[in-house]
Design an enzyme around this catalytic site. Structure first.
Site, PDB file in Angstrom:
ATOM      1  N   HIS A  82       9.932  -2.640   5.841  1.00 29.98           N
ATOM      2  CA  HIS A  82       9.025  -2.908   4.726  1.00 29.98           C
ATOM      3  C   HIS A  82       7.700  -3.492   5.205  1.00 29.98           C
ATOM      4  O   HIS A  82       6.778  -3.673   4.425  1.00 29.98           O
ATOM      5  CB  HIS A  82       9.713  -3.876   3.745  1.00 29.98           C
ATOM      6  CG  HIS A  82       9.016  -4.039   2.439  1.00 29.98           C
ATOM      7  ND1 HIS A  82       8.379  -5.206   2.078  1.00 29.98           N
ATOM      8  CD2 HIS A  82       8.844  -3.188   1.407  1.00 29.98           C
ATOM      9  CE1 HIS A  82       7.854  -5.064   0.874  1.00 29.98           C
ATOM     10  NE2 HIS A  82       8.120  -3.856   0.443  1.00 29.98           N
TER      11      HIS A  82
ATOM     12  N   TYR B 228      -3.161  -1.684  -7.273  1.00 28.48           N
ATOM     13  CA  TYR B 228      -2.445  -2.836  -6.712  1.00 28.48           C
ATOM     14  C   TYR B 228      -3.427  -3.709  -5.952  1.00 28.48           C
ATOM     15  O   TYR B 228      -4.238  -3.195  -5.169  1.00 28.48           O
ATOM     16  CB  TYR B 228      -1.361  -2.391  -5.718  1.00 28.48           C
ATOM     17  CG  TYR B 228      -0.124  -1.764  -6.281  1.00 28.48           C
ATOM     18  CD1 TYR B 228      -0.117  -1.101  -7.512  1.00 28.48           C
ATOM     19  CD2 TYR B 228       1.067  -1.797  -5.566  1.00 28.48           C
ATOM     20  CE1 TYR B 228       1.030  -0.513  -8.005  1.00 28.48           C
ATOM     21  CE2 TYR B 228       2.226  -1.204  -6.052  1.00 28.48           C
ATOM     22  CZ  TYR B 228       2.201  -0.558  -7.267  1.00 28.48           C
ATOM     23  OH  TYR B 228       3.331   0.029  -7.746  1.00 28.48           O
TER      24      TYR B 228
END
Length: 684
Positions: free
Chosen positions: A433, A466
């Protein structure tokens, strides 16, 4: 410390409170009207994913005969399933009221969303033509019979349940699948200044006689249903298949997962509902939700703008980063100093420019990058393919299991593999991630590293909505550590030591604990002590307990948490020094930023990791220190701007009522103030 009964807020219930904040945006009259519809779509899409993943997990725990109290924060799985269903029913009812009020406001704006019984003769001609040309050729109709097994209904697809009744009182049932390939909103020809839209659901209702003209019936009606299935991927164990093949099969199999939620039009006939529940084998452990006339309200995310800019958020023009130029080499710029790119306030094009420059630069020898979620059309991927074709050694660690983005990642993984890119598909037992890149460039007699570390995905689409930090750097100390993470991908049984970055799964908890312990000691010694944290979610009980310990020691803790927040703040004797807010606004707050006072010599970090058990123990994550003094000050300024928000900030407390933070000071809307902060920098 003795564990109190209410030391934590349940993760799932906290998530539902987060989604309630999204719903608040849909109900907020100050939000532009079409944007309110889109927030309603986001609320619905969030809920779909929640049932596919979290509700499905709790259901698995319950069906396994486990109480689940230890995993679920003291609540039995069966009780939690009931609580979730009750909350969702209430939220769905509220969302329907909001939709009704928005439709009334649309009428005031001369925008008419019409039903099948409101169609004029002129519109009827257009609709019939549209049906036969666009809808009918792709229509899937399933005739239902008690003696025939119902086919697997697609996950989260919407279906119209059709009931045909004849003169003898006999019923024939059918399902019409509303395919994702169909436009949900059909814009009809304008009449004067008036805009008209019909939903495909109502267009199909209008054309029922055309669809079922081979049947004899006296009455016909159609009501919508939707089924949500368990979204967890199950992998087969066939060793002869590649990981990509296994994942592709698993993604395709998601549509046949066990049902976990059944939503139906509350006006459906009872005999039709009972017939469906029986043949679909829906039982009481599935969440059965009465809804409105329309489901898949996530489609409102793409409600047509109709050219009405006045009903949308004004588009911001992404700003330039002072010192970086598209006309000059990125390498030359960051060789002199670090730069911070803060999307969407800054343009994501800097990252693409950096990779494209690396792809063409004869001095660049290698590129290593992690990828978690790629855009459907990815300039990042094409730049990496370009680099491989130019003879660079390109290594991509791609996380194929990035939930619900697997298909795009698989497609690009195959393209990159075909182009000669060295593909690494994660580490056994861990999701990758972290968001990082290291580029090695031959300069005279030595190899020099350049790179970037980010809080967000290298994704052009999400970079527009975002908020994320990306540090562009040539700091040899940081990049040496980052390169070691790529070594870990190659040989994962060797645990490297890092002097600067903080990594999961091996060091994040212990290193963060050490930083918190330092603040505790400073507080006890009367030195300046505080902790400022910004993240998406916090659910790790061990991290929460450590923050409780710091609070009891007198450390002032400010937290900005967008989503799940299992902390109980402001509780005397446990967390009275912890304050938490959540900001939901036009952009999705995605940055992770950690600031520790360190006795007036702040330590500042950006990170890919939330403070959740999965990020700390089950993923490869990187938390990066900021050494450039100007960027450290900039990040502290940005945190303070967010903390001062009194327009879009909600107070997080144990009552979980999502109360807006309001005060008598100047109105501060963090996302507007952040843009103005950078605008002033650009104008200097």
């Amino acid at each position: 410390m003795k564990k109190e009964k209410n030391s934590y807020i349940n993760r799932e219930l906290s998530w539902l409170q987060f989604n309630a904040r999204v719903l608040q945006e849909a109900s907020d009259n100050s939000v532009p009207l079409i944007e309110r519809l889109r927030f309603l779509g986001i609320f619905s899409n969030n809920l779909d994913e929640f049932f596919k993943v979290r509700y499905a997990t709790i259901k698995r725990i319950d069906e396994a005969g486990k109480g689940g109290k230890s995993e679920l924060g003291g609540i039995k799985a069966s009780d939690l399933l009931e609580q979730i269903t009750k909350i969702v029913i209430d939220q769905q009812a509220e969302s329907l009221q909001i939709l009704d009020s928005i439709n009334k406001e649309l009428l005031k704006e001369n925008i008419h969303v019409i039903k099948e019984d409101e169609i004029t003769s002129i519109q009827a001609t257009f609709i019939k033509s549209y049906f036969y040309e666009e809808i009918s050729p792709a229509l899937v109709v399933i005739i239902l019979d008690e003696d025939t097994d119902i086919p697997e209904l697609k996950d989260s697809a919407a279906y119209l349940t059709v009931k045909m009744s004849n003169s003898e009182g006999k019923n024939q049932f059918a399902l019409i699948e509303i395919s994702k390939s169909m436009d949900r909103f059909i814009v009809l020809p304008n009449q004067g200044d008036a805009n008209y839209i019909i939903m495909v659901d109502d267009l199909l209702r209008y054309c029922l006689d055309d669809i079922f003209n081979i049947f004899t019936y006296e009455s016909i009606s159609a009501h919508m249903i939707k089924i949500t299935r368990d979204g967890e991927l199950d992998f087969d164990s066939d060793l002869s298949k590649s990981f990509i093949d296994k994942l592709s099969r698993s993604v395709k199999g998601r549509d046949s997962g066990d049902p976990v939620r059944f939503v139906y039009d509350k006006n459906i006939d009872l005999d039709t509902l009972n017939f469906l529940l029986q043949i679909m084998q829906i039982d009481s452990k599935d969440s059965i939700i009465p809804g409105g006339r329309y489901h898949n309200r996530r489609d409102y995310m793409s409600f047509p703008s109709l050219g009405r800019k006045d009903l949308l958020y004004p588009k911001i023009k992404p700003l330039f980063v002072e010192g970086l130029s598209f006309q000059e080499s990125i390498f030359k710029s960051i060789a002199k100093k670090d730069y911070l790119v803060y999307t969407p306030y800054h343009t994501f094009s800097y990252i693409v420019k950096f990779l494209r420059e690396a792809a063409l630069d004869p001095k660049v020898r290698s590129i290593k990058i992690t990828i978690y979620r790629l855009a459907q059309i990815s300039h990042v991927a094409s730049s990496l393919i370009n680099a491989a074709k130019n003879g660079k050694e390109v290594t991509v660690s791609i996380e194929l299991r990035a939930r619900f983005d697997e298909e795009a990642n698989i497609e690009y993984a195959e393209q990159m593999q075909d182009a000669g890119v060295n593909m690494r598909f994660g580490v056994t037992g861990l999701k990758v991630h972290s968001k990082m890149c290291v580029i090695e460039r031959q300069e005279e007699q030595k190899m020099v590293r350049y790179g970037f570390i980010s809080t967000g995905n290298f994704n052009e689409s999400t970079a527009k909505i975002y908020t994320d930090f990306t540090l562009l750097t040539a700091n040899s100390k940081i990049l040496k550590d980052i390169n070691k993470v790529f070594d870990f991908f190659e040989v994962s049984y060797i645990v490297n030591r890092y002097k600067h970055i903080i990594t999961s799964p091996h060091y994040t908890r212990s290193k963060l604990f050490a930083l918190i312990d330092n603040e505790i000691e400073n507080a006890k010694s009367g030195k300046t002590s505080f902790i400022k944290l910004k993240m998406n979610s916090i659910s790790s009980y061990k991290m929460i307990d450590k923050l409780y310990e710091a609070s009891r020691a007198g450390v002032k803790i400010q937290m900005i948490v967008r989503g799940i927040c299992c902390i109980v703040p402001g509780d005397e004797g446990m967390s009275e020094n912890i304050e938490i807010i959540s900001i939901i606004d036009k952009f999705l707050e995605h940055t992770r930023l950690f600031i520790f006072a360190n006795d007036n010599d702040p330590k500042v970090y950006i990170s890919s990791a939330d403070w959740m058990t999965r990020n700390i123990d089950h993923r490869v994550e990187v938390t990066c220190p900021i050494y450039d003094e100007d960027i450290k000050l900039e990040l502290q300024d940005l945190y303070d701007i967010c903390w001062q928000d009194n327009v879009k900030a909600r107070i997080i407390n144990k009552s979980q009522n999502n109360e807006y933070r309001r005060n008598n000071g100047k109105k501060i809307r963090a996302q507007h103030e952040t843009y103005n902060y950078y605008l002033k920098k650009q104008e200097r």
